[in-house]
Design an enzyme around this catalytic site. Structure first.
Site, PDB file in Angstrom:
ATOM      1  N   ASN A  12       0.979  -1.157  -0.058  1.00 29.12           N
ATOM      2  CA  ASN A  12      -0.069   0.062   0.056  1.00 29.12           C
ATOM      3  C   ASN A  12       0.779   1.112  -0.006  1.00 29.12           C
ATOM      4  OD1 ASN A  12      -2.309  -1.476   0.158  1.00 29.12           O
ATOM      5  ND2 ASN A  12      -2.109  -1.519   2.547  1.00 29.12           N
ATOM      6  N   GLY A  40       1.708  -1.216   3.891  1.00 33.96           N
ATOM      7  CA  GLY A  40       0.975  -2.460   3.403  1.00 33.96           C
ATOM      8  C   GLY A  40       1.815  -3.646   4.181  1.00 33.96           C
ATOM      9  N   GLY A  42       1.926  -6.812   4.010  1.00 32.17           N
ATOM     10  CA  GLY A  42       3.085  -7.861   3.435  1.00 32.17           C
ATOM     11  C   GLY A  42       4.611  -7.291   3.159  1.00 32.17           C
ATOM     12  N   ARG A 206       3.829  -3.698  25.999  1.00 29.16           N
ATOM     13  CA  ARG A 206       4.411  -4.503  26.824  1.00 29.16           C
ATOM     14  C   ARG A 206       5.200  -5.732  26.300  1.00 29.16           C
ATOM     15  NH1 ARG A 206       0.098  -6.881  28.745  1.00 29.16           N
ATOM     16  NH2 ARG A 206      -1.351  -5.938  27.528  1.00 29.16           N
ATOM     17  N   ASP A 230       4.171  -5.198  12.184  1.00 26.19           N
ATOM     18  CA  ASP A 230       4.734  -5.887  10.899  1.00 26.19           C
ATOM     19  C   ASP A 230       6.351  -6.241  11.215  1.00 26.19           C
ATOM     20  OD1 ASP A 230       2.169  -5.973   9.539  1.00 26.19           O
ATOM     21  OD2 ASP A 230       2.703  -3.795   8.966  1.00 26.19           O
ATOM     22  N   ALA A 260      10.781   0.290  15.497  1.00 27.26           N
ATOM     23  CA  ALA A 260       9.933   0.749  14.536  1.00 27.26           C
ATOM     24  C   ALA A 260       9.041   1.976  14.917  1.00 27.26           C
ATOM     25  CB  ALA A 260       9.063  -0.414  13.633  1.00 27.26           C
ATOM     26  N   GLY A 265       6.103   6.620   9.829  1.00 27.30           N
ATOM     27  CA  GLY A 265       5.788   5.495   8.951  1.00 27.30           C
ATOM     28  C   GLY A 265       5.868   4.095   9.195  1.00 27.30           C
TER      29      GLY A 265
HETATM   30  O1  RIB Z   1       0.183  -2.548   9.595  1.00 25.90           O
HETATM   31  C1  RIB Z   1       0.399  -1.427   9.206  1.00 25.90           C
HETATM   32  C2  RIB Z   1       0.059  -1.380   7.837  1.00 25.90           C
HETATM   33  O2  RIB Z   1      -1.451  -1.556   7.683  1.00 25.90           O
HETATM   34  C3  RIB Z   1       0.122   0.134   7.185  1.00 25.90           C
HETATM   35  O3  RIB Z   1       1.389   0.171   6.382  1.00 25.90           O
HETATM   36  C4  RIB Z   1      -1.186   0.140   6.230  1.00 25.90           C
HETATM   37  O4  RIB Z   1      -0.680   0.008   4.819  1.00 25.90           O
HETATM   38  C5  RIB Z   1      -1.942  -1.111   6.520  1.00 25.90           C
HETATM   39  O5  RIB Z   1      -1.680  -2.263   5.556  1.00 25.90           O
END
Ligand code: RIB
Length: 273
Positions: A12, A40, A42, A206, A230, A260, A265
């Site tokens: 995304n 995104g 992935g 936590r 992620d 992160a 972002g």
């Molecule tokens: O987990 C965060 C992500 O969720 C963002 O980068 C956004 O694109 C959504 O997919």
């Protein structure tokens, strides 16, 4: 050589604004600082796995548009194999509309665009990337039939399957059964059936728990929590693919997730111009 991580998932463009406090339903607030960055679930996880040292292959779809091409180039800069990231005529690259408040907490609305066009056939075309991986890493921002096909191919080949069951949705039992490990947050864990084989729960600030192991994060100054989960999933997958013992892999993933939150972002970086 470290084991390969193959990611099937979303890409995304994250359009983010900052607000002091999130608006309530029916309320209008003023925001600032509109940015557009790669995101995104992935692709975020693919980048995190590459940062953690894994050779990474990505399977997904972007629009056949300048943003989609720039996004593929950006992933190549992370040494991610994007030969199975397909350009999709007639569909825009997926977008996520993100609002971050003064505490770094976010709300996200995803418009899937090209991600919604990923088919089981696309995944089968990239079967070699799955069969030769040490770990297949999945999330739920691409259509379920494509996710299931990836899981079938990996299971047949004896490839370890890690499913980040996010965003939360009702899952078919065959997917739950196929996953060697499920990663969920505390909220998502409430939706999980008891048939899951192994579950790792992320606990926000936590840390995370996997079986008996609990890992706490270092203290950080969080400015944006977008993509922290992620970073966790991608780092965990990379370490498990490399044969790192589970408690150490968990600790590395918790550290990566905390780090992160200290950059704006999801991926610490911009799309190339
Ligand atoms: O987990 C965060 C992500 O969720 C963002 O980068 C956004 O694109 C959504 O997919």
């Amino acid at each position: 050589m470290n084991g390969i991580v193959t990611v099937v998932g979303s890409l995304n463009l994250d359009r983010t604004i900052r607000v002091a406090t999130h608006p309530k339903p029916g309320e209008t607030v003023l925001g600032s600082g509109l940015t557009e960055r790669p995101g995104g679930k992935g692709a975020n996880q693919a980048v995190a796995a590459a940062r953690a040292g894994a050779p990474v292959r990505m399977i997904g779809r972007v629009g056949d548009d300048p943003a989609g091409r720039r996004y593929r180039d950006a992933l190549r800069h992370h040494d991610i194999d994007t030969s199975a990231v397909l350009l999709t005529p007639g569909h825009p690259t997926g977008t996520a509309h993100i609002t971050v408040d003064d505490h770094g907490e976010n709300t996200i609305t995803v418009v899937p665009g090209a991600n919604a066009a990923l088919t089981p056939h696309d995944v089968t075309q990239a079967a070699a990337a799955i069969r030769t991986a040490a770990v297949l890493l999945l999330q739920l921002e691409t259509p379920l039939p494509a996710v299931l096909q990836a899981a079938h191919l990996a299971a047949e080949a004896g490839v370890r399957i890690i499913l980040n069951a996010s965003p939360a949705t009702t899952l078919p039992d065959e997917l739950i059964q196929a996953a060697d490990l499920l990663i969920v947050n505390e909220h998502e864990s409430r939706f999980l059936p008891t048939t899951a084989r192994s579950v790792c729960v992320t606990l926000g600030a936590r840390g995370a728990q996997w079986g008996e192991d609990i890992s706490r994060p270092p203290r950080v100054e969080a400015i944006d929590t977008t993509g922290a989960g992620d970073s966790f999933a991608g780092t965990l997958a990379a370490h498990l693919a490399a044969g790192t013992p589970a408690p150490d892999a968990l600790q590395a993933a918790v550290r990566a997730a905390a780090t992160a939150t200290t950059w704006p972002g999801a991926q610490e970086g911009e799309l190339p111009p």
